[in-house]
Design a protein around this motif. Sequence first.
Motif, PDB file in Angstrom:
ATOM      1  N   HIS A 117       1.222  55.874 -48.044  1.00 46.54           N
ATOM      2  CA  HIS A 117      -0.221  56.050 -47.913  1.00 46.54           C
ATOM      3  C   HIS A 117      -0.906  55.525 -49.177  1.00 46.54           C
ATOM      4  O   HIS A 117      -0.306  55.486 -50.254  1.00 46.54           O
ATOM      5  CB  HIS A 117      -0.581  57.521 -47.700  1.00 46.54           C
ATOM      6  N   VAL A 153       5.347  72.228 -52.105  1.00 48.07           N
ATOM      7  CA  VAL A 153       5.221  70.854 -51.603  1.00 48.07           C
ATOM      8  C   VAL A 153       6.588  70.207 -51.408  1.00 48.07           C
ATOM      9  O   VAL A 153       6.802  69.454 -50.454  1.00 48.07           O
ATOM     10  CB  VAL A 153       4.344  70.016 -52.555  1.00 48.07           C
ATOM     11  N   HIS A 180      -1.308  68.212 -52.919  1.00 41.39           N
ATOM     12  CA  HIS A 180      -0.497  68.917 -51.927  1.00 41.39           C
ATOM     13  C   HIS A 180       0.107  67.985 -50.887  1.00 41.39           C
ATOM     14  O   HIS A 180       0.908  68.425 -50.056  1.00 41.39           O
ATOM     15  CB  HIS A 180      -1.364  69.950 -51.203  1.00 41.39           C
ATOM     16  N   GLU A 181      -0.270  66.692 -50.907  1.00 44.96           N
ATOM     17  CA  GLU A 181       0.174  65.781 -49.855  1.00 44.96           C
ATOM     18  C   GLU A 181       1.426  64.987 -50.214  1.00 44.96           C
ATOM     19  O   GLU A 181       2.225  64.677 -49.326  1.00 44.96           O
ATOM     20  CB  GLU A 181      -0.942  64.781 -49.515  1.00 44.96           C
ATOM     21  N   ALA A 182       1.585  64.619 -51.467  1.00 43.31           N
ATOM     22  CA  ALA A 182       2.625  63.647 -51.817  1.00 43.31           C
ATOM     23  C   ALA A 182       3.502  64.113 -52.972  1.00 43.31           C
ATOM     24  O   ALA A 182       3.001  64.714 -53.927  1.00 43.31           O
ATOM     25  CB  ALA A 182       1.977  62.310 -52.190  1.00 43.31           C
ATOM     26  N   CYS A 197      -5.373  65.517 -53.647  1.00 48.36           N
ATOM     27  CA  CYS A 197      -4.174  65.144 -52.880  1.00 48.36           C
ATOM     28  C   CYS A 197      -2.865  65.655 -53.462  1.00 48.36           C
ATOM     29  O   CYS A 197      -1.794  65.230 -53.015  1.00 48.36           O
ATOM     30  CB  CYS A 197      -4.112  63.616 -52.749  1.00 48.36           C
ATOM     31  N   ARG A 203       3.964  65.850 -46.994  1.00 44.96           N
ATOM     32  CA  ARG A 203       3.453  64.939 -45.961  1.00 44.96           C
ATOM     33  C   ARG A 203       3.908  63.515 -46.250  1.00 44.96           C
ATOM     34  O   ARG A 203       4.284  62.777 -45.349  1.00 44.96           O
ATOM     35  CB  ARG A 203       1.924  65.025 -45.918  1.00 44.96           C
ATOM     36  N   THR A 251       2.971  57.653 -52.508  1.00 50.76           N
ATOM     37  CA  THR A 251       1.642  57.120 -52.224  1.00 50.76           C
ATOM     38  C   THR A 251       1.148  56.343 -53.444  1.00 50.76           C
ATOM     39  O   THR A 251       1.764  56.377 -54.508  1.00 50.76           O
ATOM     40  CB  THR A 251       0.638  58.249 -51.912  1.00 50.76           C
TER      41      THR A 251
END
Length: 280
Positions: A62, A27, A111-113, A109, A32, A36
């Motif tokens: 986000h 990550v 893997h996103e932030a 989530c 991404r 967040t």
Amino acid sequence: MKSFKKSLKAAVRTPLTIRAKMRERAVSRAPRFNLTACAIFREEAPFLAEWIRFHQSVGFEHFYLYNNFSTDNFKAVLQPFIREGLVTLVDWPRPVGQLSAYADCIRRCWHEALWIGLFDIDEFLFAPDGRDVRSVLEAYRDLPGVCVWQAFYGSSGHIERPRSPVVEAYTMRAGPDITTVKTIVNPRLVYKPGVHLSKFLLGEGMDTHRRIIAPGMLPELDILRINHYWSRSLSDLDQKVRRGDASTSESRDKNRHLDFESRLNVERDETILEAMRRLR
């Protein structure tokens, strides 16, 4: 016996720790989002837009928002932010649903932030010097979580809700003896999210002065801080008492809440307004 139990726990968590390290490497290369926020809410429609736009202005990219039995017009308020790609809305009709919402967000989530802040709609997180919060967090990438101290704000004498924004309307706060922390977590390293403090597979969460949180510790509000608008107006406090709490099944006691609120209007503190001016 304690050392044996500690060694046993470490052995059980070893596969999880290895997986967490692999996830972190993957990550970190191309997240991404850098920053967040995750929050659970109930009957907060009048405050959602200000809260989202404020945190967007200080660097949050986000928002994972969990609706917990709201009956107001929250969908209409959030729809523009959803279309903008700024908000992910999750319906979460679970009694005492705060911790399970945090756990769900981390599971979905991770893997996103790089970071997920776990805090509430009445809490505003910012850097007093006006810096982007993402740039502040760069110095703490070695930590699994950054604990941010709170200043508790009262009604500032407002019986009914004023028309002005929350951060402008409420400027009176408690002294440093009334405080707590909320945590910005690395979601790949959390194994037990908490309302205030979380438990991690590697290391411990620390405040911005790299102190492990302990009872009676005085807050440090100079690098990052949260303004916790605990009561807002007295009419909002009454609604807060009636709607209950997402972190406990216990009913709220109105007299106890009013007594606590009376201790939250000790000194004027407009640091957040100065930080907003610096941001602009």
